[in-house]
Design an enzyme around this catalytic site. Structure first.
Site, PDB file in Angstrom:
ATOM      1  N   ASN A 169       0.876  -1.158   0.000  1.00 23.75           N
ATOM      2  CA  ASN A 169       0.000   0.000   0.000  1.00 23.75           C
ATOM      3  C   ASN A 169       0.921   1.216   0.000  1.00 23.75           C
ATOM      4  OD1 ASN A 169      -2.172  -1.633   0.150  1.00 23.75           O
ATOM      5  ND2 ASN A 169      -2.568  -1.293   2.316  1.00 23.75           N
ATOM      6  N   ALA A 178      -3.790  -9.713   7.101  1.00 23.40           N
ATOM      7  CA  ALA A 178      -3.066 -10.776   7.795  1.00 23.40           C
ATOM      8  C   ALA A 178      -2.197 -10.162   8.867  1.00 23.40           C
ATOM      9  CB  ALA A 178      -2.202 -11.551   6.798  1.00 23.40           C
ATOM     10  N   ARG A 195       0.957 -11.349  11.964  1.00 20.60           N
ATOM     11  CA  ARG A 195       1.930 -12.396  12.258  1.00 20.60           C
ATOM     12  C   ARG A 195       2.205 -12.503  13.746  1.00 20.60           C
ATOM     13  NH1 ARG A 195       7.977 -12.505  11.240  1.00 20.60           N
ATOM     14  NH2 ARG A 195       7.794 -10.379  10.495  1.00 20.60           N
ATOM     15  N   LYS A 234      -7.466   3.433  -3.887  1.00 15.96           N
ATOM     16  CA  LYS A 234      -7.142   2.836  -2.581  1.00 15.96           C
ATOM     17  C   LYS A 234      -6.377   3.835  -1.709  1.00 15.96           C
ATOM     18  CE  LYS A 234      -5.365  -1.312  -0.375  1.00 15.96           C
ATOM     19  NZ  LYS A 234      -6.513  -1.450   0.507  1.00 15.96           N
ATOM     20  N   ASN A 261      -7.212   5.252   2.063  1.00 20.49           N
ATOM     21  CA  ASN A 261      -6.232   5.035   3.134  1.00 20.49           C
ATOM     22  C   ASN A 261      -5.769   6.350   3.746  1.00 20.49           C
ATOM     23  OD1 ASN A 261      -6.229   2.279   2.956  1.00 20.49           O
ATOM     24  ND2 ASN A 261      -4.437   2.136   1.643  1.00 20.49           N
ATOM     25  N   ASN A 309     -11.904   1.746  12.884  1.00 16.49           N
ATOM     26  CA  ASN A 309     -12.311   2.444  11.656  1.00 16.49           C
ATOM     27  C   ASN A 309     -13.702   3.078  11.764  1.00 16.49           C
ATOM     28  OD1 ASN A 309      -9.924   1.466  10.759  1.00 16.49           O
ATOM     29  ND2 ASN A 309     -10.770   0.029   9.264  1.00 16.49           N
TER      30      ASN A 309
HETATM   31  N1  LIG Z   1      -0.803  -6.791   6.733  1.00 18.82           N
HETATM   32  C1  LIG Z   1      -1.865  -6.599   5.998  1.00 18.82           C
HETATM   33  O1  LIG Z   1      -2.947  -7.099   6.311  1.00 18.82           O
HETATM   34  C2  LIG Z   1      -1.782  -5.787   4.730  1.00 18.82           C
HETATM   35  C3  LIG Z   1      -2.934  -5.725   3.929  1.00 18.82           C
HETATM   36  C4  LIG Z   1      -2.874  -5.029   2.736  1.00 18.82           C
HETATM   37  C5  LIG Z   1      -1.709  -4.397   2.365  1.00 18.82           C
HETATM   38  N2  LIG Z   1      -0.604  -4.448   3.175  1.00 18.82           N
HETATM   39  C6  LIG Z   1       0.609  -3.772   2.715  1.00 18.82           C
HETATM   40  O2  LIG Z   1       1.600  -4.738   2.445  1.00 18.82           O
HETATM   41  C7  LIG Z   1       2.898  -4.187   2.691  1.00 18.82           C
HETATM   42  C8  LIG Z   1       3.631  -5.073   3.668  1.00 18.82           C
HETATM   43  O3  LIG Z   1       2.920  -5.046   4.887  1.00 18.82           O
HETATM   44  P1  LIG Z   1       3.011  -6.246   5.920  1.00 18.82           P
HETATM   45  O4  LIG Z   1       1.910  -6.065   6.897  1.00 18.82           O
HETATM   46  O5  LIG Z   1       3.139  -7.525   5.198  1.00 18.82           O
HETATM   47  O6  LIG Z   1       4.393  -5.869   6.625  1.00 18.82           O
HETATM   48  P2  LIG Z   1       5.296  -6.761   7.579  1.00 18.82           P
HETATM   49  O7  LIG Z   1       4.500  -7.921   8.094  1.00 18.82           O
HETATM   50  O8  LIG Z   1       5.939  -5.835   8.516  1.00 18.82           O
HETATM   51  O9  LIG Z   1       6.363  -7.376   6.582  1.00 18.82           O
HETATM   52  C9  LIG Z   1       7.426  -6.645   6.081  1.00 18.82           C
HETATM   53  C10 LIG Z   1       8.603  -7.562   5.974  1.00 18.82           C
HETATM   54  O10 LIG Z   1       9.685  -6.803   5.439  1.00 18.82           O
HETATM   55  C11 LIG Z   1      10.862  -7.181   6.143  1.00 18.82           C
HETATM   56  N3  LIG Z   1      11.864  -6.124   6.084  1.00 18.82           N
HETATM   57  C12 LIG Z   1      11.838  -4.906   6.650  1.00 18.82           C
HETATM   58  N4  LIG Z   1      12.970  -4.241   6.403  1.00 18.82           N
HETATM   59  C13 LIG Z   1      13.742  -5.064   5.662  1.00 18.82           C
HETATM   60  C14 LIG Z   1      15.036  -4.943   5.101  1.00 18.82           C
HETATM   61  N5  LIG Z   1      15.765  -3.828   5.237  1.00 18.82           N
HETATM   62  N6  LIG Z   1      15.517  -5.990   4.410  1.00 18.82           N
HETATM   63  C15 LIG Z   1      14.788  -7.101   4.257  1.00 18.82           C
HETATM   64  N7  LIG Z   1      13.544  -7.280   4.760  1.00 18.82           N
HETATM   65  C16 LIG Z   1      13.034  -6.260   5.461  1.00 18.82           C
HETATM   66  C17 LIG Z   1      10.379  -7.431   7.547  1.00 18.82           C
HETATM   67  O11 LIG Z   1      11.346  -8.204   8.224  1.00 18.82           O
HETATM   68  P3  LIG Z   1      11.239  -8.513   9.785  1.00 18.82           P
HETATM   69  O12 LIG Z   1      10.364  -9.731   9.850  1.00 18.82           O
HETATM   70  O13 LIG Z   1      12.644  -8.774  10.154  1.00 18.82           O
HETATM   71  O14 LIG Z   1      10.638  -7.321  10.444  1.00 18.82           O
HETATM   72  C18 LIG Z   1       9.059  -8.148   7.302  1.00 18.82           C
HETATM   73  O15 LIG Z   1       9.254  -9.541   7.150  1.00 18.82           O
HETATM   74  C19 LIG Z   1       2.656  -2.780   3.253  1.00 18.82           C
HETATM   75  O16 LIG Z   1       2.760  -1.844   2.227  1.00 18.82           O
HETATM   76  C20 LIG Z   1       1.231  -2.850   3.763  1.00 18.82           C
HETATM   77  O17 LIG Z   1       0.584  -1.614   3.788  1.00 18.82           O
HETATM   78  C21 LIG Z   1      -0.619  -5.141   4.339  1.00 18.82           C
END
Ligand SMILES: NC(=O)c1ccc[n+]([C@@H]2O[C@H](COP(=O)([O-])OP(=O)(O)OC[C@H]3O[C@@H](n4cnc5c(N)ncnc54)[C@H](OP(=O)(O)O)[C@@H]3O)[C@@H](O)[C@H]2O)c1
Length: 291
Positions: free
Chosen positions: A100, A125, A127, A179, A183, A197
């Site tokens: 996003n 999702a 974690r 989107k 947001n 929200n």
């Molecule tokens: N979560 C949702 O439900 C959702 C829904 C729609 C859209 N999104 C979008 O999807 C994108 C990702 O979100 P997310 O929730 O999946 O984020 P997240 O769970 O924080 O995942 C990001 C990943 O990137 C890794 N990372 C961070 N810095 C790094 C680096 N320098 N080198 C290598 N890896 C690195 C993190 O590693 P670590 O594990 O070590 O922290 C983590 O595994 C965002 O733009 C978000 O807005 C998310």
């Protein structure tokens, strides 16, 4: 030999995408882990809303060539994560940016011949350790991020049956702006006021603030796209009502003291407005407040 995907950022969405790519028969590995053990294999256990469970084990690869890269870090981590990986990109590599927010690749020295596919997802999702709890598998759109071909690549057709509600969109820019504009209203307000929200619909002061943000976004996006629908407030309130009990990702990040994606959502709007000399005081104020 099967096509190999490297995942940069195997967090919530990166793991969900990796599992779909694996089901489609692609070879998966993760790359660029930042906590030292970058070559170690990564385990992810996914639990889906219908109770289905799936285990994935992806080897790490920190040196091999990359032809297909899925970028799913948070937007603000993109440059730090991606820059060390760029020398490994093969000619005409494909980069899928599943994030996003907009602008995280701006100014990065990407090879001129790489194909950038933009992807946005409405899935949810979170974690806990190695476990990815998938809250909802909602539509995900992919499309070309440049002035490129309108047809999806071959791998997309192989992937689509294995990724629920995955769609190719020929006008990704419009899809992304729709989107982003929503947001830019819901995320910062729910973060700043630490509310779910639905509060945007129920609280008159929040609703008025939402209206100001939506109006400024519409004024800008209508300058950039004469066909812009100017309906950001309606869409934002509709989504806020439909997800009334949910916590936005920005609220969750802000609460936890993590950096937020504000600079790639409201901050992106401010960067577009600057050359037009279009004032956006509500967005400027909320970006400053969240910093
Ligand atoms: N979560 C949702 O439900 C959702 C829904 C729609 C859209 N999104 C979008 O999807 C994108 C990702 O979100 P997310 O929730 O999946 O984020 P997240 O769970 O924080 O995942 C990001 C990943 O990137 C890794 N990372 C961070 N810095 C790094 C680096 N320098 N080198 C290598 N890896 C690195 C993190 O590693 P670590 O594990 O070590 O922290 C983590 O595994 C965002 O733009 C978000 O807005 C998310």
């Amino acid at each position: 030999m099967s096509l190999r995907w490297h995942i940069l950022g195997a967090g919530n969405l990166g793991s969900l995408a990796g599992a779909a790519l694996q089901r489609a028969g692609f070879d998966i590995c993760h790359t660029g882990a930042r906590h030292g053990a970058a070559d170690a294999s990564l385990h992810r256990h996914l639990i889906y809303p219908d109770g289905r469970q799936e285990s994935c084990q992806w080897p790490g690869d920190t040196t091999g060539p990359i032809t297909h890269l899925l970028i799913a870090t948070k937007a603000q981590d993109t440059a730090t994560a991606l820059l060390p990986v760029l020398p490994r990109l093969r000619a005409a590599a494909t980069l899928v940016r599943l994030q996003n927010g907009l602008g995280s690749l701006d100014g990065l020295p990407l090879p001129a011949d790489c194909r950038i596919i933009e992807a946005i997802s409405n899935s949810g999702a979170w974690r806990a350790g190695d476990t990815i709890n998938v809250v909802a598998e909602n539509p995900t759109w992919m499309g070309d991020g440049g002035a490129a071909a309108l047809t999806p690549p071959d791998w997309f057709d192989a992937l689509q049956p294995h990724w629920p509600a995955l769609h190719w969109h020929v006008d990704m820019r419009r899809q992304q702006w729709l989107k982003l504009s929503v947001n830019a209203v819901i995320n910062p307000l729910t973060a700043l006021h630490d509310c779910p929200n639905g509060a945007l619909c129920d609280d008159p002061a929040l609703r008025a603030h939402a209206a100001r943000l939506a109006d400024e976004a519409d004024q800008l996006l209508a300058r950039l796209d004469p066909d812009w629908p100017n309906d950001t407030l309606v869409r934002a309130l509709h989504l806020a009502r439909a997800t009334a009990q949910n916590t936005s990702s920005m609220r969750a990040d802000y609460r936890a003291g993590r950096p937020t994606e504000i600079d790639y959502i409201n901050g992106w709007l401010l960067r577009q407005a600057a050359p037009l000399a279009l004032p956006m005081p509500a967005h400027a104020a909320i970006v400053a407040a969240l910093h």
